[in-house]
Design an enzyme around this catalytic site. Sequence first.
Site, short mmCIF file in Angstrom:
data_model
loop_
_atom_site.label_atom_id
_atom_site.label_comp_id
_atom_site.label_asym_id
_atom_site.label_seq_id
_atom_site.Cartn_x
_atom_site.Cartn_y
_atom_site.Cartn_z
N LYS A 1 9.18 40.98 22.11
CA LYS A 1 9.44 40.99 23.54
C LYS A 1 9.21 42.38 24.11
O LYS A 1 9.77 43.37 23.63
CB LYS A 1 10.88 40.55 23.82
CG LYS A 1 11.16 39.10 23.48
CD LYS A 1 10.49 38.16 24.46
CE LYS A 1 10.86 36.71 24.20
NZ LYS A 1 10.31 35.78 25.20
N ASP B 1 5.12 39.61 24.45
CA ASP B 1 5.55 38.76 25.55
C ASP B 1 6.27 39.60 26.60
O ASP B 1 7.34 40.14 26.34
CB ASP B 1 6.48 37.67 25.01
CG ASP B 1 6.93 36.68 26.08
OD1 ASP B 1 6.51 36.84 27.24
OD2 ASP B 1 7.69 35.75 25.75
N GLU C 1 4.50 29.09 30.08
CA GLU C 1 5.94 28.84 30.03
C GLU C 1 6.50 28.55 31.42
O GLU C 1 7.34 27.68 31.59
CB GLU C 1 6.64 30.04 29.41
CG GLU C 1 8.16 29.98 29.43
CD GLU C 1 8.81 31.21 28.83
OE1 GLU C 1 10.03 31.35 29.00
OE2 GLU C 1 8.11 32.02 28.20
N ASP D 1 4.58 23.56 28.10
CA ASP D 1 5.84 23.21 27.46
C ASP D 1 6.30 21.86 27.99
O ASP D 1 6.50 21.68 29.19
CB ASP D 1 6.88 24.29 27.77
CG ASP D 1 8.21 24.09 27.06
OD1 ASP D 1 8.51 22.96 26.66
OD2 ASP D 1 8.95 25.08 26.92
N HIS E 1 4.84 26.84 24.39
CA HIS E 1 6.11 27.55 24.46
C HIS E 1 7.18 26.57 23.97
O HIS E 1 7.17 25.40 24.34
CB HIS E 1 6.41 27.96 25.90
CG HIS E 1 7.81 28.42 26.11
ND1 HIS E 1 8.78 27.60 26.67
CD2 HIS E 1 8.42 29.59 25.84
CE1 HIS E 1 9.92 28.27 26.74
NE2 HIS E 1 9.73 29.47 26.23
#
Length: 421
Positions: free
Chosen positions: A219, A248, A300, A323, A350
């Site tokens: 992240k 991400d 996402e 997703d 995701h």
Amino acid sequence: MKKSILIQSGQSRDIHFALENGAGSDAVHSTPVYAYAVCSLQTDSQLEGVGLALTLGAGNKLVCDAIDYLVQHIEGKEINELMADFGTTYKKMADDPNLRWLGPHKGVVHLALASVVNACFDLWAKSRCQPLWQLLIELSPEELVNTMDFSYFEDILPREEAITLIKSQAAGRESRLGILKDGYPGYDTSIGWFNYTDEQVTRNIKKSIDQGFTALKLKVGSRNATRDIRRAELVRKAAGPDATIMLDANQQWNLPKAMATCRQLLAIDPFWIEEPTHPDDIQAHVSLAKEVSIPIALGEHVPNKIMFKNFIQSGCMSYNQVDAVRVGGVSEFLLISLLSRKYNVPIVPHVGDMGQIHQHLVLFNHISLGHPAILLEHIPHLKDYFKFPAQVMDGKYITPGEPGLSADFKEFVLEKKVLSQ
């Protein structure tokens, strides 16, 4: 074997899981509470359809209220008759005039739609005593597209072209069935949550590699880009030159910052940069793709098939992260998968739901549509709460065998509703 199953009623359940010790944290959520808006379908048998939509925190109750409204569209329907022309019912739910100004096709009402739709697919698979992946790959192309709503896709992927696309993938299908035995490759997101210390990240990388993972995600999205650069370099050093490293940013950068930071991150050879800027800003993603060579992964927070249609056509999307608990459920996921296959954009979903549902969908994508079996995200924190949790061995998902789409919670979860990790 088909069983006649009547949906008598549907209801929502609001279930929260408080994650602890930095787990699940990103550049937006420092103390995340994973929440599932659950749709439960009661029937005239012992079978129950269970669907999920994922949110974080208090907004989950709003989604549950919308679920309790939308289920009226399917109450009183026999499941096999419903699914034989599900695209029609899907459109009626998505376009319900009483909720349309709360969307359309996004936000609270679309998350609720996802939960209801997923419950229908779960019950359908259970009625045939099949895991969802098996049900999907055994449907004829015509039966499959009957579950979808092609509205606004007529110009880019009309129904007959979708049928032809599915049929065109039959040639290599037999060889792709080997994935059922080999297992679908996973990647580990849990090594690098935003609030983990450098020491935690380093320990987690070693543990993950020992478990067989060769792909890991960190992240990023810090206000200070030097923190992201330092942590990315740490991950590359700890994981080694052959590891696949994803980054991400959780939509935290404006375009100038995304360009500047991505140029610095090139040094660690990332597999992708995920959600580098605002999820609705298609032009910013196009500009970034032109200026920086890191592949872009997104989806996402892309809410519906129309936004996916535009992102896919724009050419900026290297990896599609649609997703099924964020768009309008399995039905819309399948339609987006078909369009993504037409444009040769691979799908790596995701999976805030830990991969419970997506382990079925990626198998379908690979076997029936010929999507490459690249990776499926793995997040292990909530596995103890599911009756049939996703199983990963040596870095690969083991093919699920239980009927349904693996969304059933254990009884104590339904009783307590709010749990800690």
